[in-house]
Design a protein around this motif. Structure first.
Motif, mmCIF file in Angstrom:
data_model
loop_
_atom_site.group_PDB
_atom_site.id
_atom_site.type_symbol
_atom_site.label_atom_id
_atom_site.label_comp_id
_atom_site.label_asym_id
_atom_site.label_seq_id
_atom_site.Cartn_x
_atom_site.Cartn_y
_atom_site.Cartn_z
ATOM 1 N N GLY A 179 0.833 -1.213 0.000
ATOM 2 C CA GLY A 179 0.000 0.000 0.000
ATOM 3 C C GLY A 179 0.861 1.255 0.000
ATOM 4 O O GLY A 179 0.366 2.367 0.142
ATOM 5 N N TRP A 180 2.163 1.091 -0.116
ATOM 6 C CA TRP A 180 3.110 2.202 -0.251
ATOM 7 C C TRP A 180 4.289 1.688 -1.087
ATOM 8 O O TRP A 180 4.409 0.489 -1.280
ATOM 9 C CB TRP A 180 3.609 2.683 1.122
ATOM 10 C CG TRP A 180 4.216 1.582 1.958
ATOM 11 C CD1 TRP A 180 3.538 0.680 2.733
ATOM 12 C CD2 TRP A 180 5.606 1.240 2.068
ATOM 13 N NE1 TRP A 180 4.412 -0.209 3.318
ATOM 14 C CE2 TRP A 180 5.700 0.124 2.933
ATOM 15 C CE3 TRP A 180 6.790 1.766 1.531
ATOM 16 C CZ2 TRP A 180 6.909 -0.477 3.258
ATOM 17 C CZ3 TRP A 180 8.001 1.173 1.871
ATOM 18 C CH2 TRP A 180 8.049 0.070 2.724
ATOM 19 N N GLU A 181 5.114 2.626 -1.578
ATOM 20 C CA GLU A 181 6.194 2.178 -2.471
ATOM 21 C C GLU A 181 7.547 2.675 -2.011
ATOM 22 O O GLU A 181 7.685 3.829 -1.589
ATOM 23 C CB GLU A 181 5.928 2.695 -3.894
ATOM 24 C CG GLU A 181 4.839 1.916 -4.569
ATOM 25 C CD GLU A 181 4.715 2.217 -6.054
ATOM 26 O OE1 GLU A 181 5.619 2.854 -6.623
ATOM 27 O OE2 GLU A 181 3.684 1.800 -6.608
ATOM 28 N N LEU A 182 8.529 1.809 -2.097
ATOM 29 C CA LEU A 182 9.925 2.222 -1.943
ATOM 30 C C LEU A 182 10.253 3.133 -3.113
ATOM 31 O O LEU A 182 9.768 2.899 -4.224
ATOM 32 C CB LEU A 182 10.833 0.991 -2.016
ATOM 33 C CG LEU A 182 10.715 0.002 -0.856
ATOM 34 C CD1 LEU A 182 11.268 -1.364 -1.261
ATOM 35 C CD2 LEU A 182 11.447 0.550 0.367
ATOM 36 N N ASP A 183 11.091 4.189 -2.868
ATOM 37 C CA ASP A 183 11.444 4.969 -4.050
ATOM 38 C C ASP A 183 12.520 4.222 -4.840
ATOM 39 O O ASP A 183 13.138 3.283 -4.317
ATOM 40 C CB ASP A 183 11.783 6.422 -3.689
ATOM 41 C CG ASP A 183 13.138 6.582 -3.051
ATOM 42 O OD1 ASP A 183 14.062 5.805 -3.390
ATOM 43 O OD2 ASP A 183 13.285 7.487 -2.214
ATOM 44 N N PRO A 184 12.718 4.579 -6.108
ATOM 45 C CA PRO A 184 13.622 3.792 -6.964
ATOM 46 C C PRO A 184 15.030 3.644 -6.381
ATOM 47 O O PRO A 184 15.641 2.581 -6.498
ATOM 48 C CB PRO A 184 13.637 4.583 -8.280
ATOM 49 C CG PRO A 184 12.325 5.290 -8.294
ATOM 50 C CD PRO A 184 12.009 5.634 -6.874
ATOM 51 N N ASP A 185 15.554 4.701 -5.732
ATOM 52 C CA ASP A 185 16.906 4.584 -5.142
ATOM 53 C C ASP A 185 16.923 3.561 -4.010
ATOM 54 O O ASP A 185 17.865 2.783 -3.865
ATOM 55 C CB ASP A 185 17.375 5.941 -4.595
ATOM 56 C CG ASP A 185 17.751 6.879 -5.731
ATOM 57 O OD1 ASP A 185 17.980 6.370 -6.848
ATOM 58 O OD2 ASP A 185 17.796 8.105 -5.487
ATOM 59 N N GLN A 186 15.882 3.600 -3.202
ATOM 60 C CA GLN A 186 15.819 2.640 -2.084
ATOM 61 C C GLN A 186 15.730 1.211 -2.632
ATOM 62 O O GLN A 186 16.386 0.299 -2.155
ATOM 63 C CB GLN A 186 14.602 2.944 -1.200
ATOM 64 C CG GLN A 186 14.746 4.237 -0.425
ATOM 65 C CD GLN A 186 13.435 4.756 0.134
ATOM 66 O OE1 GLN A 186 12.346 4.348 -0.276
ATOM 67 N NE2 GLN A 186 13.543 5.680 1.081
ATOM 68 N N ARG A 187 14.898 1.036 -3.655
ATOM 69 C CA ARG A 187 14.759 -0.308 -4.234
ATOM 70 C C ARG A 187 16.086 -0.768 -4.834
ATOM 71 O O ARG A 187 16.502 -1.904 -4.636
ATOM 72 C CB ARG A 187 13.629 -0.308 -5.298
ATOM 73 C CG ARG A 187 13.369 -1.664 -5.932
ATOM 74 C CD ARG A 187 12.003 -1.749 -6.573
ATOM 75 N NE ARG A 187 10.948 -1.942 -5.577
ATOM 76 C CZ ARG A 187 10.681 -3.094 -4.973
ATOM 77 N NH1 ARG A 187 11.382 -4.175 -5.251
ATOM 78 N NH2 ARG A 187 9.722 -3.185 -4.068
ATOM 79 N N ARG A 188 16.767 0.136 -5.523
ATOM 80 C CA ARG A 188 18.069 -0.231 -6.108
ATOM 81 C C ARG A 188 19.056 -0.621 -5.011
ATOM 82 O O ARG A 188 19.793 -1.598 -5.129
ATOM 83 C CB ARG A 188 18.634 0.926 -6.943
ATOM 84 C CG ARG A 188 18.277 0.818 -8.416
ATOM 85 C CD ARG A 188 19.086 1.805 -9.263
ATOM 86 N NE ARG A 188 18.765 3.200 -8.945
ATOM 87 C CZ ARG A 188 17.735 3.852 -9.493
ATOM 88 N NH1 ARG A 188 16.957 3.261 -10.367
ATOM 89 N NH2 ARG A 188 17.503 5.105 -9.155
ATOM 90 N N ALA A 189 19.068 0.134 -3.911
ATOM 91 C CA ALA A 189 20.011 -0.171 -2.818
ATOM 92 C C ALA A 189 19.686 -1.544 -2.216
ATOM 93 O O ALA A 189 20.591 -2.339 -1.919
ATOM 94 C CB ALA A 189 19.929 0.920 -1.746
ATOM 95 N N LEU A 190 18.416 -1.827 -2.060
ATOM 96 C CA LEU A 190 18.027 -3.139 -1.512
ATOM 97 C C LEU A 190 18.358 -4.257 -2.505
ATOM 98 O O LEU A 190 18.852 -5.320 -2.127
ATOM 99 C CB LEU A 190 16.534 -3.141 -1.154
ATOM 100 C CG LEU A 190 16.170 -2.253 0.048
ATOM 101 C CD1 LEU A 190 14.663 -2.000 0.082
ATOM 102 C CD2 LEU A 190 16.630 -2.867 1.362
ATOM 103 N N ASP A 191 18.103 -3.998 -3.802
ATOM 104 C CA ASP A 191 18.432 -5.011 -4.826
ATOM 105 C C ASP A 191 19.916 -5.406 -4.716
ATOM 106 O O ASP A 191 20.276 -6.569 -4.869
ATOM 107 C CB ASP A 191 18.208 -4.460 -6.248
ATOM 108 C CG ASP A 191 16.736 -4.356 -6.625
ATOM 109 O OD1 ASP A 191 15.903 -4.953 -5.919
ATOM 110 O OD2 ASP A 191 16.438 -3.663 -7.611
ATOM 111 N N ALA A 192 20.737 -4.395 -4.451
ATOM 112 C CA ALA A 192 22.190 -4.625 -4.526
ATOM 113 C C ALA A 192 22.801 -5.054 -3.189
ATOM 114 O O ALA A 192 23.999 -5.308 -3.124
ATOM 115 C CB ALA A 192 22.864 -3.334 -5.000
ATOM 116 N N CYS A 193 22.005 -5.141 -2.128
ATOM 117 C CA CYS A 193 22.602 -5.289 -0.797
ATOM 118 C C CYS A 193 22.999 -6.706 -0.421
ATOM 119 O O CYS A 193 23.717 -6.910 0.547
ATOM 120 C CB CYS A 193 21.689 -4.680 0.276
ATOM 121 S SG CYS A 193 20.343 -5.768 0.785
ATOM 122 N N ALA A 194 22.550 -7.714 -1.164
ATOM 123 C CA ALA A 194 22.864 -9.096 -0.733
ATOM 124 C C ALA A 194 24.129 -9.608 -1.401
ATOM 125 O O ALA A 194 24.484 -9.144 -2.466
ATOM 126 C CB ALA A 194 21.706 -10.018 -1.077
#
Ligand code: NAP
Length: 268
Positions: A253-268
């Motif tokens: 019901g809410w969205e991560l902003d694109p930078d946050q999503r990119r940071a999470l994508d790359a964190c593992a």
């Protein structure tokens, strides 16, 4: 609660459901979840088994959801050792009986069994769809090759889902199978989506904390939002605590902003 189509079907399921492995109930978490739209309930004949006696979780789920079935999408699983053609209908009927339902919405192969041909199991499951005991066939813990073999064996009814371990910190299985699921419209049901609530000690823990602070959402909400923001992915966290139901429901019901999503994508 946001809903998405299940696999290639016209049936929708919520992006967040509730799991019941090691769920002992007694505090009406599942019924509370329904009110928040967490209406996909995932269980298995093997959950909370006492020795060889299966189905304690299914019995608990059935007891708790009695009178609420019109709102529930029930997903259960057959154990790998029970995948022979003659065993499949016996186990499906036993699960339905323990749950107290006439129809299982999603019946999943809990894991591959290399000693039983997949075509034999899928054939038996397709007959159960024809009979109306199950609505949809799913698999779990299947690699890309195993999923392809199951898809090739399915003649009349598609494999609609693959339930795999997938969370922010654990991408291993998903590397192999996520792309195939997305390409072939197989819903990924992410199990262990909260990494068993071990939020710290991972390479990505710092990023998770930062995004959590920046968004004002809890780590659990960020982990779930990151997962189900991906094409064809839904998640089934488990909680024993009614006070956590609203928190889980508000992971969408809410969205991560694109930078946050990119940071999470790359964190593992
Ligand atoms: N197909 C398979 O082979 C397979 C394997 C494993 C799991 N699963 C399915 O996936 C479901 C979920 O997986 P899981 O139970 O293993 O792991 P999980 O959902 O990643 O983690 C569950 C843990 O997270 C805690 N938790 C829940 N909400 C929280 C929140 N908002 N903040 C902090 N902690 C929170 C729970 O504690 P409390 O209960 O105290 O809240 C519990 O200890 C299972 O129940 C099952 O249905 C399937």
């Amino acid at each position: 609660m946001d809903e998405v189509y299940l696999g290639p079907t016209q049936t929708t399921v919520p992006k967040i459901g509730l799991g019941t492995a090691r769920y002992f109930g007694g505090r009406n978490v599942l019924v509370k979840g329904l009110a928040s739209g967490l209406r996909l309930i995932d269980t298995a004949e093997s959950y909370n088994a006492r020795g060889d006696e299966p189905g304690q979780a299914e019995l608990q789920v059935g007891k708790e959801l009695a009178g609420h079935w019109d709102r529930v999408f029930i997903a259960t699983k057959i154990s790998p050792r029970n995948l022979a053609a003659d065993d499949v209908p016996v186990h499906a009927r036993a699960s339905a009986r323990r749950l107290g339902v006439e129809v299982l919405d999603l019946y999943q192969i809990h894991g591959p069994n290399p000693s039983i041909p997949i075509g034999e199991t899928i054939g038996a499951l397709e007959r159960l769809v024809d009979e109306g005991l199950i609505r949809f066939i799913g698999v779990s813990n299947f690699s890309a090759d195993q999923l392809k073999a199951a898809q090739d064996a399915a003649r009349r009814h598609p494999i609609v889902s693959n339930q795999i371990r997938y969370n922010l910190f654990d991408r291993g299985v998903a590397d192999d199978v996520l792309g195939l699921c997305q390409e072939t419209k197989v819903t990924v049901i992410a199990h262990t989506p909260l990494a068993l609530a071990n939020f710290d000690g991972h390479a990505g823990s710092g990023v998770l904390r930062e995004v959590s602070q920046a968004t004002g959402r809890t780590p659990a909400q960020v982990m779930l939002n990151w997962l189900v923001g991906q094409d064809g992915v839904i998640a089934i966290p488990k909680t024993d605590r009614p006070e956590r139901v609203a928190e889980l429901a508000w992971s969408v019901g809410w969205e991560l902003d694109p930078d946050q999503r990119r940071a999470l994508d790359a964190c593992a």
